[in-house]
Scaffold this active site. Structure first.
Site, PDB file in Angstrom:
ATOM      1  N   GLU A 167       0.840  -1.212   0.000  1.00 27.20           N
ATOM      2  CA  GLU A 167       0.000   0.000   0.000  1.00 27.20           C
ATOM      3  C   GLU A 167       0.863   1.246   0.000  1.00 27.20           C
ATOM      4  OE1 GLU A 167      -3.707  -1.919   2.559  1.00 27.20           O
ATOM      5  OE2 GLU A 167      -2.260  -0.648   3.597  1.00 27.20           O
ATOM      6  N   CYS A 204     -10.228   0.232   7.763  1.00 30.47           N
ATOM      7  CA  CYS A 204      -9.732   1.551   8.152  1.00 30.47           C
ATOM      8  C   CYS A 204     -10.339   2.664   7.313  1.00 30.47           C
ATOM      9  CB  CYS A 204      -8.215   1.583   8.061  1.00 30.47           C
ATOM     10  SG  CYS A 204      -7.563   1.048   6.461  1.00 30.47           S
TER      11      CYS A 204
END
Length: 668
Positions: free
Chosen positions: A323, A414
């Site tokens: 990521e 998240c």
């Protein structure tokens, strides 16, 4: 009384107590801005009535709340996947608190108190709060490590959890005046002060945000130990021994922004969300301490990100493996990752860079992110989400990181809870102030209430942005006052697709933005991207400005091979995409020849109301029965990028070839 407490705190939240040094520019608190537009007010209301309740329900149904209940009892088995799942509750409380601040709700207020009670019972006697360990200290999860803090630099997320707790607790205190959540956070922060620092335990937090959270507690309490610890954590980066010869980002430390001291870093690197929180934290500490080395570093890093590592719709973090940021100019379209949380972090950082420097280029990037690569992360229904934000979807290509449709929740959720806390705070990005200088950064209808030299001032915006470029500002001081009104002239209205050479307009835009005061054109100075109008303002003065809403063909730097020979479409602050449902079931076959003429019109019944672009273009047609390939003329319909995937899954494109030069034969 509670509302008064909130307003009093927010007004001094960036310069609390006896602090003498801080951001030279102060943002106007979102509680001081009342919106009257459709675009953002409807999203904030959807966030209040749909996103936040759905988030709480999913925290309950997935076991996140149960983890706290089991930790309080000291028995059971951690029942979710990640130790940072605790933060989904903290972030949702934060978003709900922002909502409460402007929309009182006794039922929500009571629910938050009940949830905070559950959280408090899970806290250990010395302040430690981390359900993954507390439930069963002898058998914590693999990421947690056998003892407190031993895997903090890797995956335990103990300090990350703390940071989000501090953010949520500060928001709740600000909104309600209650100390119940704040006391939990302060007890935990005091534990950190006792545990970490010079002569104590040292660590570079694995996933940053505790730095931002500690600064927030410092602003509330004035306790310098919190600010000192935030700086201590930042300064620990670059001290751990890594294999500097390795190209593996975990082995060489770049994944964690830990390969060298922060003051020596000059490139946006590693996990994109962690990076954004680090750079935002550095900006906070630099503002409060005057650390010029921090400033020099984040200035260089910002230039690197915007000049070499940002997608055309503002997203960052191109590489799915970790990521993370890739190498310079590594911005592939087919496999673009672009985590929604990274876009949110970019907003946080760019706002802080503006507060430090007063340059509109930071708001230009913030606006691009807000209107494109951030709100694409949440569906129009308010309860479906993208974790990643694709740059193209093709029927014949698939990849593990590609999301073709939004989901209600994720194992790692998240992003949805981060959206829940960001959306209600957006009015706080509209205005800012430095003495007699009043900045207008975003163009959203509504009224902001400020004070200039202790004299009340209201600014009312009237517009239909982002669909229409006509902007009006009604200036209403309590009595006549001298003021420097600084209205941002967006870079996109000044021949600048982004504040770097990474993207540019194919045809220059040579229209000077005209400004009128009380109906008469005025000359204005342009300072750091702001039109400065200095005068003695009186009640009812009206400023008018019209921004060009031409359809622009955006080109990429030749250093981005994926975009060679292609154009993207922009109108105002919005990037556009072609989606399958408007274009005969496909979008990847569209060719936009040079000199294509576009029209735009508003469709109130489409996607909650959008301006669509239309043009006569070419499309590649494959006749599978006859085994022939041809081009045909067709009408292109393009919608704002943020709105794609709200009508089912199918092809979507942002970059379009201008002509056919080669054909790849795909048989599957």
């Amino acid at each position: 009384m509670k509302k008064l407490c909130f307003l009093l705190f927010v007004c001094c939240s960036i310069s609390a107590y006896a602090q003498k040094q801080d951001y030279p520019i102060q943002p106007l608190a979102f509680t001081q801005v009342k919106l009257a537009d459709h675009f953002w007010a409807s999203r904030i209301e959807t966030n209040r009535t749909v996103t936040i309740p759905a988030s709480f329900e999913r925290c309950k149904s997935t076991g996140r709340i149960k983890n706290f209940e089991m930790a309080a009892e000291g028995k059971g088995k951690f029942c979710t996947t990640y130790p940072f799942d605790d933060t989904d509750i903290y972030k949702t409380i934060e978003g709900a608190s922002y909502s409460l601040a402007v929309h009182p709700d006794k039922q929500l207020d009571a629910y938050l108190d009940s949830l905070i009670t559950v959280v408090g019972k899970a806290q250990e006697a010395d302040g430690y709060l981390y359900t993954s360990r507390t439930i069963d200290p002898l058998h914590p999860g693999d990421w947690a490590g056998p003892e407190r803090w031993v895997r903090e630099s890797e995956n335990s997320h103990e300090l990350y959890n703390a940071g989000h707790m501090y953010e949520g607790a500060a928001a709740h205190f600000m909104a309600t005046g209650k100390h119940n959540f704040l006391n939990i956070a302060l007890k935990n922060a005091d534990l950190l002060v006792q545990t970490f620092g010079p002569g104590k335990r040292a660590v570079a937090p694995g996933h940053e945000i505790v730095e931002m959270g500690l600064v927030r507690l410092y602003r509330i309490t004035g306790k310098k130990e919190y600010l000192d610890l935030a700086k201590f954590f930042i300064d620990q980066r670059g001290k751990k021994a890594y294999n500097k010869k390795s190209k593996n980002v975990w082995e060489n430390g770049t994944y964690y922004q830990d390969d060298k001291p922060v003051i020596n870093q000059d490139e946006a690197e590693g996990h994109a969300v962690r990076a954004m929180y680090l750079y935002a934290g550095m900006a906070d500490v630099a503002a409060l301490t005057g650390d010029k080395e921090y400033l020099a570093a984040i200035d260089k890093i910002w230039d690197n990100m915007v000049g070499k590592k940002m997608y055309v719709q503002g997203s960052i973090g191109a590489v799915g493996d970790g990521e993370r940021f890739g190498a310079n100019y590594e911005l592939p379209n087919a496999t673009a990752y672009n985590e929604t949380c990274a876009a949110i972090g970019s907003v946080f950082w760019n706002q802080r860079m503006f507060l430090l420097h007063g340059d509109s280029k930071y708001i230009d990037v913030l606006e691009k992110v807000l209107y494109n690569g951030l709100i694409s992360g949440v569906g129009l229904d308010g309860k479906s989400f993208f974790y990643t934000n694709a740059m193209q979807i093709q029927d014949h290509f698939t990849h593990p990181d590609i999301e073709r449709e939004r989901s209600g929740w994720f194992v790692c959720s998240c992003c949805p809870t981060n959206v829940a806390r960001l959306i209600p705070s957006i009015p706080g990005y509209i205005y800012a102030q430095n003495g007699k200088d009043v900045f207008v950064n975003l163009f959203i209808s509504g009224t902001g209430s400020l004070k200039v030299n202790n004299k009340a001032l209201q600014i009312t915006q009237q517009n239909n942005y982002p669909w229409d470029g006509g902007l009006a500002f009604i200036i209403n001081p309590a009595s006549a006052m001298e003021m420097n009104l600084k209205i941002r002239i967006p870079g996109w209205a000044q021949n600048q697709a982004v504040p770097s050479d990474l993207y540019s307009y194919q045809q220059p835009l040579n229209k000077k933005v005209e400004i009128k005061v009380n109906g008469k054109p005025v000359e204005y100075q342009l300072e750091h991207g702001y039109a400065v109008i200095s005068k003695k303002w009186k009640k009812g003065d009206k400023v008018e400005m019209t921004l060009p809403m031409d359809v622009q063909r955006v080109m990429a730097s030749e250093k981005l091979p994926d975009d060679a020979g292609r154009v993207a479409l922009q109108r105002g602050p919005l990037m556009y995409a072609a989606e399958w449902t408007d274009n005969g079931g496909k979008a990847a076959n569209i060719i936009i020849p040079k000199n294509t003429a576009f029209t735009s019109h508003y469709e109130a019944g489409l996607l909650n109301g959008v301006t669509v672009l239309k043009a006569e273009v070419k499309a590649i047609n494959v006749d599978t029965a006859k085994q022939t390939v041809s081009t045909e003329s067709k009408t292109l319909t393009a919608i704002p990028y943020y709105a794609w995937a709200n009508r089912g899954k199918g092809e979507m494109m942002v970059w379009f070839p201008e002509e056919v030069k080669f054909v790849d034969i795909i048989s599957r």
